[in-house]
Design a protein around this motif. Structure first.
Motif, PDB file in Angstrom:
ATOM      1  N   GLU A  42       0.808  -1.226   0.000  1.00 48.82           N
ATOM      2  CA  GLU A  42       0.000   0.000   0.000  1.00 48.82           C
ATOM      3  C   GLU A  42       0.841   1.277   0.000  1.00 48.82           C
ATOM      4  O   GLU A  42       0.341   2.358  -0.272  1.00 48.82           O
ATOM      5  CB  GLU A  42      -1.017   0.019   1.147  1.00 48.82           C
ATOM      6  CG  GLU A  42      -0.438  -0.087   2.510  1.00 48.82           C
ATOM      7  CD  GLU A  42      -0.256  -1.521   3.012  1.00 48.82           C
ATOM      8  OE1 GLU A  42       0.062  -1.677   4.204  1.00 48.82           O
ATOM      9  OE2 GLU A  42      -0.424  -2.481   2.219  1.00 48.82           O
ATOM     10  N   ARG A  43       2.139   1.164   0.298  1.00 49.58           N
ATOM     11  CA  ARG A  43       3.037   2.332   0.241  1.00 49.58           C
ATOM     12  C   ARG A  43       3.720   2.456  -1.118  1.00 49.58           C
ATOM     13  O   ARG A  43       4.440   3.421  -1.372  1.00 49.58           O
ATOM     14  CB  ARG A  43       4.121   2.225   1.328  1.00 49.58           C
ATOM     15  CG  ARG A  43       3.612   2.256   2.750  1.00 49.58           C
ATOM     16  CD  ARG A  43       3.593   3.636   3.364  1.00 49.58           C
ATOM     17  NE  ARG A  43       4.764   4.435   3.171  1.00 49.58           N
ATOM     18  CZ  ARG A  43       5.861   4.415   3.946  1.00 49.58           C
ATOM     19  NH1 ARG A  43       5.940   3.601   4.967  1.00 49.58           N
ATOM     20  NH2 ARG A  43       6.865   5.222   3.677  1.00 49.58           N
ATOM     21  N   CYS A  44       3.493   1.483  -1.988  1.00 53.89           N
ATOM     22  CA  CYS A  44       4.102   1.479  -3.320  1.00 53.89           C
ATOM     23  C   CYS A  44       2.973   1.488  -4.350  1.00 53.89           C
ATOM     24  O   CYS A  44       2.182   0.556  -4.418  1.00 53.89           O
ATOM     25  CB  CYS A  44       4.969   0.239  -3.495  1.00 53.89           C
ATOM     26  SG  CYS A  44       6.294   0.116  -2.272  1.00 53.89           S
ATOM     27  N   LEU A  45       2.904   2.556  -5.127  1.00 53.87           N
ATOM     28  CA  LEU A  45       1.794   2.717  -6.061  1.00 53.87           C
ATOM     29  C   LEU A  45       2.218   2.401  -7.487  1.00 53.87           C
ATOM     30  O   LEU A  45       3.309   2.761  -7.922  1.00 53.87           O
ATOM     31  CB  LEU A  45       1.253   4.143  -5.975  1.00 53.87           C
ATOM     32  CG  LEU A  45       0.802   4.569  -4.576  1.00 53.87           C
ATOM     33  CD1 LEU A  45       0.265   5.993  -4.604  1.00 53.87           C
ATOM     34  CD2 LEU A  45      -0.232   3.613  -4.007  1.00 53.87           C
ATOM     35  N   VAL A  46       1.327   1.740  -8.189  1.00 54.57           N
ATOM     36  CA  VAL A  46       1.543   1.314  -9.560  1.00 54.57           C
ATOM     37  C   VAL A  46       0.521   2.012 -10.440  1.00 54.57           C
ATOM     38  O   VAL A  46      -0.642   2.128 -10.074  1.00 54.57           O
ATOM     39  CB  VAL A  46       1.386  -0.216  -9.672  1.00 54.57           C
ATOM     40  CG1 VAL A  46       1.479  -0.678 -11.106  1.00 54.57           C
ATOM     41  CG2 VAL A  46       2.415  -0.923  -8.806  1.00 54.57           C
ATOM     42  N   THR A  47       0.957   2.458 -11.599  1.00 55.23           N
ATOM     43  CA  THR A  47       0.040   3.056 -12.567  1.00 55.23           C
ATOM     44  C   THR A  47      -0.211   2.053 -13.680  1.00 55.23           C
ATOM     45  O   THR A  47       0.692   1.713 -14.438  1.00 55.23           O
ATOM     46  CB  THR A  47       0.622   4.364 -13.142  1.00 55.23           C
ATOM     47  OG1 THR A  47       0.934   5.242 -12.060  1.00 55.23           O
ATOM     48  CG2 THR A  47      -0.364   5.032 -14.081  1.00 55.23           C
ATOM     49  N   ARG A  48      -1.425   1.563 -13.735  1.00 55.41           N
ATOM     50  CA  ARG A  48      -1.823   0.624 -14.775  1.00 55.41           C
ATOM     51  C   ARG A  48      -2.506   1.420 -15.884  1.00 55.41           C
ATOM     52  O   ARG A  48      -3.253   2.351 -15.613  1.00 55.41           O
ATOM     53  CB  ARG A  48      -2.762  -0.427 -14.220  1.00 55.41           C
ATOM     54  CG  ARG A  48      -2.153  -1.137 -13.017  1.00 55.41           C
ATOM     55  CD  ARG A  48      -2.717  -2.511 -12.785  1.00 55.41           C
ATOM     56  NE  ARG A  48      -2.205  -3.077 -11.546  1.00 55.41           N
ATOM     57  CZ  ARG A  48      -0.986  -3.584 -11.383  1.00 55.41           C
ATOM     58  NH1 ARG A  48      -0.134  -3.586 -12.383  1.00 55.41           N
ATOM     59  NH2 ARG A  48      -0.606  -4.083 -10.225  1.00 55.41           N
ATOM     60  N   VAL A  49      -2.241   1.058 -17.125  1.00 56.13           N
ATOM     61  CA  VAL A  49      -2.799   1.795 -18.256  1.00 56.13           C
ATOM     62  C   VAL A  49      -3.733   0.870 -19.036  1.00 56.13           C
ATOM     63  O   VAL A  49      -3.374  -0.263 -19.365  1.00 56.13           O
ATOM     64  CB  VAL A  49      -1.685   2.352 -19.169  1.00 56.13           C
ATOM     65  CG1 VAL A  49      -2.288   3.119 -20.342  1.00 56.13           C
ATOM     66  CG2 VAL A  49      -0.747   3.253 -18.366  1.00 56.13           C
ATOM     67  N   TYR A  50      -4.932   1.397 -19.310  1.00 61.12           N
ATOM     68  CA  TYR A  50      -5.962   0.635 -19.995  1.00 61.12           C
ATOM     69  C   TYR A  50      -6.382   1.340 -21.282  1.00 61.12           C
ATOM     70  O   TYR A  50      -6.398   2.568 -21.348  1.00 61.12           O
ATOM     71  CB  TYR A  50      -7.192   0.459 -19.093  1.00 61.12           C
ATOM     72  CG  TYR A  50      -6.889  -0.368 -17.877  1.00 61.12           C
ATOM     73  CD1 TYR A  50      -6.962  -1.754 -17.926  1.00 61.12           C
ATOM     74  CD2 TYR A  50      -6.496   0.225 -16.690  1.00 61.12           C
ATOM     75  CE1 TYR A  50      -6.656  -2.526 -16.813  1.00 61.12           C
ATOM     76  CE2 TYR A  50      -6.194  -0.532 -15.573  1.00 61.12           C
ATOM     77  CZ  TYR A  50      -6.271  -1.906 -15.638  1.00 61.12           C
ATOM     78  OH  TYR A  50      -5.966  -2.666 -14.541  1.00 61.12           O
TER      79      TYR A  50
END
Length: 172
Positions: A42-50
């Motif tokens: 929860e402290r590491c954010l990922v950006t997923r692209v759709y």
């Protein structure tokens, strides 16, 4: 391609406090950030692209979704939040070309202005706004550390409930 230096320069220009972190090993995917940093997902954010198809034959567009590492948003929730007819993970070549980041290491900052960006409301609710979160920078061996509230403000991401909608048969 955008990289940590590009992000660093933009953050300096915006006078945003941040930290560029050299990782102990190169990442193949941003989902590896918790292991590399020894932090909870929860402290590491990922950006997923759709890739989305607009309603009624409207043009195709990309949307970014910020979630905790290893997390996956509900496709139906994302589709509804951006008003898309269909939604599927964007092809890596398209992600690279449009975002100018390596497809598996997209940073939520400096995305195209016409790309809607959502952030999972649970991310915003779970962390105090002064906590530092970490994201990918487009480079396999470097991460960005930044206060959650600063990241939220700079991404202009729209908070959304990205959990799967409850069905009459689902159990709470």
């Amino acid at each position: 391609m955008k990289d940590a230096l590009t992000i660093h320069r933009a953050l300096l220009e915006w006078e945003a406090v941040h930290e560029i972190v050299r990782l102990p090993f190169a990442l193949a995917h941003a989902d590896e950030l918790p292991r590399a940093l020894g932090l909870p997902p929860e402290r590491c954010l990922v950006t997923r692209v759709y890739s989305c198809d607009g309603p009624f034959g409207a043009r195709r567009f990309l949307t970014g979704v910020i979630v905790p590492a290893e997390g996956r948003p509900s496709a139906d929730a994302v589709r509804a939040a951006v008003g898309a007819k269909t939604l599927r993970p964007a092809h890596p070549d398209i992600v690279n070309a449009v975002t100018q980041y390596a497809a598996n290491l997209v940073c939520p900052l400096l995305l195209p202005d016409d790309m809607p960006v959502l952030i999972d409301q649970r991310v915003m609710d779970a962390l105090p706004s002064d906590d530092v979160v970490y994201t990918a920078t487009g480079e396999a061996s470097i991460a960005l550390g930044i206060r959650a509230r600063t990241l939220y403000a700079l991404t202009h991401a729209e908070p959304a409930d990205l959990t799967a909608p409850k069905t009459p048969h689902s159990v709470s």
